[in-house]
Write an enzyme that holds these catalytic residues in place. Structure first.
Site, PDB file in Angstrom:
ATOM      1  N   SER A 298       0.826  -1.202   0.000  1.00 34.25           N
ATOM      2  CA  SER A 298       0.000   0.000   0.000  1.00 34.25           C
ATOM      3  C   SER A 298       0.863   1.256   0.000  1.00 34.25           C
ATOM      4  O   SER A 298       1.991   1.254   0.505  1.00 34.25           O
ATOM      5  CB  SER A 298      -0.927   0.021   1.214  1.00 34.25           C
ATOM      6  OG  SER A 298      -0.206   0.410   2.361  1.00 34.25           O
ATOM      7  N   LYS A 299       0.286   2.296  -0.580  1.00 34.07           N
ATOM      8  CA  LYS A 299       0.995   3.576  -0.670  1.00 34.07           C
ATOM      9  C   LYS A 299       1.283   4.110   0.736  1.00 34.07           C
ATOM     10  O   LYS A 299       2.361   4.611   1.032  1.00 34.07           O
ATOM     11  CB  LYS A 299       0.102   4.555  -1.447  1.00 34.07           C
ATOM     12  CG  LYS A 299       0.506   5.990  -1.350  1.00 34.07           C
ATOM     13  CD  LYS A 299       1.522   6.349  -2.395  1.00 34.07           C
ATOM     14  CE  LYS A 299       1.943   7.789  -2.254  1.00 34.07           C
ATOM     15  NZ  LYS A 299       3.088   8.156  -3.001  1.00 34.07           N
ATOM     16  N   ARG A 300       0.282   3.947   1.608  1.00 32.01           N
ATOM     17  CA  ARG A 300       0.416   4.502   2.949  1.00 32.01           C
ATOM     18  C   ARG A 300       1.608   3.882   3.679  1.00 32.01           C
ATOM     19  O   ARG A 300       2.414   4.559   4.287  1.00 32.01           O
ATOM     20  CB  ARG A 300      -0.893   4.252   3.721  1.00 32.01           C
ATOM     21  CG  ARG A 300      -1.077   5.079   4.968  1.00 32.01           C
ATOM     22  CD  ARG A 300      -2.486   4.916   5.516  1.00 32.01           C
ATOM     23  NE  ARG A 300      -2.911   3.522   5.601  1.00 32.01           N
ATOM     24  CZ  ARG A 300      -2.560   2.680   6.576  1.00 32.01           C
ATOM     25  NH1 ARG A 300      -1.818   3.089   7.561  1.00 32.01           N
ATOM     26  NH2 ARG A 300      -2.980   1.436   6.558  1.00 32.01           N
TER      27      ARG A 300
ATOM     28  N   ASN B 149       2.724   2.439  -6.375  1.00 29.58           N
ATOM     29  CA  ASN B 149       2.035   3.133  -7.466  1.00 29.58           C
ATOM     30  C   ASN B 149       2.834   3.135  -8.754  1.00 29.58           C
ATOM     31  O   ASN B 149       4.060   3.159  -8.746  1.00 29.58           O
ATOM     32  CB  ASN B 149       1.745   4.584  -7.072  1.00 29.58           C
ATOM     33  CG  ASN B 149       0.701   4.645  -5.982  1.00 29.58           C
ATOM     34  OD1 ASN B 149      -0.091   3.716  -5.830  1.00 29.58           O
ATOM     35  ND2 ASN B 149       0.717   5.713  -5.218  1.00 29.58           N
TER      36      ASN B 149
ATOM     37  N   GLY C  51       4.892   3.525   0.514  1.00 30.25           N
ATOM     38  CA  GLY C  51       5.280   4.678  -0.298  1.00 30.25           C
ATOM     39  C   GLY C  51       5.156   4.392  -1.777  1.00 30.25           C
ATOM     40  O   GLY C  51       4.310   3.613  -2.221  1.00 30.25           O
TER      41      GLY C  51
END
Ligand code: GLU
Length: 480
Positions: free
Chosen positions: A247-249, A256, A252
């Site tokens: 996950s991006k959270r 993406n 980082g």
């Protein structure tokens, strides 16, 4: 007649295009192509607070970069609000949905009690059977209701998943009757997605397995709306080596697609890597390298593994390195031009020289944005000669003698021929009784600021007489 195959990808523009969405898109794309079906893009942008136009743009750019083409769309849910409202009203009129006036405080209170009693937290369907009087009373108090869908009680929702096999979820485990419309008339995911999949005649829903419980909620909604229930295929999510959902959270940039676009990964390498993560070819399970177009005919949903995929950057680099090697030097130059232009003054060398520089370093790179750093020394001689290995090489016993001789032979060196340049250095070595690193390192350091790097003859030839002279003189000045 066989039903037309229609699949879709339905990203929400609440963030950048996620790697997992890209992977699911690739599976949808391959499945549609194999079956001569249609692949549809739908932007699920009903959440006005969290949507951003720049995310929609990034999502479209990302697909474009990956060369994933759609047969229909993008459709935007924000433009289809009337349809959701109409169908929500229809469910209300048929007694399949109802108004719930519970406030957030009431729901929080309920959850607190359930937590204390150690029972699963869920809405207890308390407003399912309100009388007209009760409803009118809430309305008179100025309360605005949400719309909830009446899930059947204690029913096993079963489906035959193309990836996971038979799946069964009891409606009792779904958190109570789901909200389908907010009080302000905005539809929620589980409703809008069913309306759209039904209305767009989606035959197969291929998505991440984080949606398994949603599927169990959605099947009764399909039925209530009178739409045929599509076939489902839930692909495993991507996890990190630490068994965390990518996950991006938490992780980082690596989650993406932007990062890969920005840093010079090749789209075909990323696509190959993502498909290969959980899918192998039926006739050649060992094969790792394949282009999307080559595997369309072989694609089967059933060969997508059930177990979670693991994100592995070195493996992605391996794929990227492979695809970079397949490119001509001219292609690599064009693809890396904007990285080069940002960091280097390209006007310092003619194009054929630039191509040669790139050729010198291409085999060792994982991604295109590494190139400027590796050839920077051709453009900039301000490297530090007074520290570490550089200092050691220049302070070596024979460095001064070697560099003096290099200066003296400059006039006779044929800079057009890298072999000749190298031969000249070897001859200096012979005269001084030196070879290997004793001979080469001082020259390398003087010319490139490093004792490692590409072929020394090529470095000399590409730098040319003037730059070699300046750099050798500078090194000699440091020596004394
Ligand atoms: N907008 C949803 C998501 O991004 C779509 C899920 C689905 O494919 O149904 O997760």
């Amino acid at each position: 007649m066989q039903k037309e195959i229609r699949v879709r990808i339905a990203p929400s523009p609440t963030g950048s295009l996620h790697l997992g969405t890209v992977r699911t898109s690739l599976y949808n794309y391959l499945f549609a192509k194999k079956n001569k079906g249609k692949f549809i893009l739908r932007i699920e942008d009903t959440d006005q607070e969290r949507n951003k136009d720049e995310y929609t743009k990034g999502i479209l750019d990302g697909f474009n970069w990956l060369n994933i083409k759609f047969d229909e769309g993008p459709y935007y849910q924000s433009e289809r609000m009337d349809l959701y409202r109409k169908l929500a009203q229809k469910l209300m009129d048929e007694g399949k949905a109802y108004c719930c006036f519970c406030t957030q405080e009431e729901l929080d209170e309920l959850r607190k009690i359930q937590r204390a009693a150690k029972v699963p937290e869920k809405y207890d369907n308390r407003h399912r059977n309100l009388t007209e009087d009760q409803k009118n009373k809430f309305l008179a108090e100025g309360k605005k209701p949400v719309t909830r869908f009446k899930l059947p009680d204690h029913v096993d929702i079963k489906w035959n998943d193309e990836i996971r096999g038979s799946v069964c979820v009891n409606t009792n485990d779904l958190g109570g009757d789901p909200v389908i419309m907010r009080a302000d008339g905005v539809p929620l995911y589980n409703f809008a997605v069913v309306v759209d999949d039904g209305d767009m005649k989606i035959s197969h829903v291929i998505r991440g397995d984080d949606h398994l419980h949603n599927t169990a909620k959605q099947i009764p909604i399909f039925e209530a709306l009178g739409y045929p229930v599509p076939i489902f295929a839930h692909a495993p999510l991507i996890f990190t080596h630490d068994r965390e959902k990518l996950s991006k959270r938490k992780h980082g940039d690596i989650a993406n697609i932007d990062k890969y676009q920005r840093e010079g990964y090749l789209p075909e390498a990323l696509a190959n890597y993502l498909v290969h993560m959980s899918w192998t070819q039926p006739d050649n399970p060992e094969a790792e390298i394949f282009k999307l177009d080559e595997v369309i005919e072989k694609f089967e949903l059933g060969r997508i593994s059930k177990s979670s995929a693991v994100y592995d950057l070195p493996k992605l680099h391996w794929f990227n390195n492979h695809y970079l090697k397949e490119k001509s030097i001219e292609e690599i130059y064009n693809l890396s031009k904007h990285f080069l232009e940002t960091d280097l003054d390209l006007s310092m060398y003619p194009k054929d020289q630039l191509l040669k520089m790139i050729d010198l370093v291409r085999a060792g790179i994982n991604k295109l944005d590494e190139i400027p750093g590796l050839i920077k020394f051709f453009f900039d001689d301000k490297f530090n000669l007074n520290e570490g290995e550089n200092q050691k090489a220049l302070n070596s016993e024979n460095a001064k003698k070697i560099l003096d001789k290099v200066l003296k032979t400059l006039d006779s060196m044929n800079f057009k021929d890298s072999h000749d340049c190298k031969k000249t250095i070897d001859e200096i070595g012979k005269e001084l009784g030196l070879k290997g690193k004793d001979l080469y390192w001082p020259v390398r350091v003087a010319l490139s600021g490093s004792n490692k790097g590409p072929d020394l003859g090529l470095i000399i030839s590409l730098l040319g007489k003037d730059k070699v002279k300046v750099r050798v003189e500078r090194a000699l000045a440091v020596l004394v």
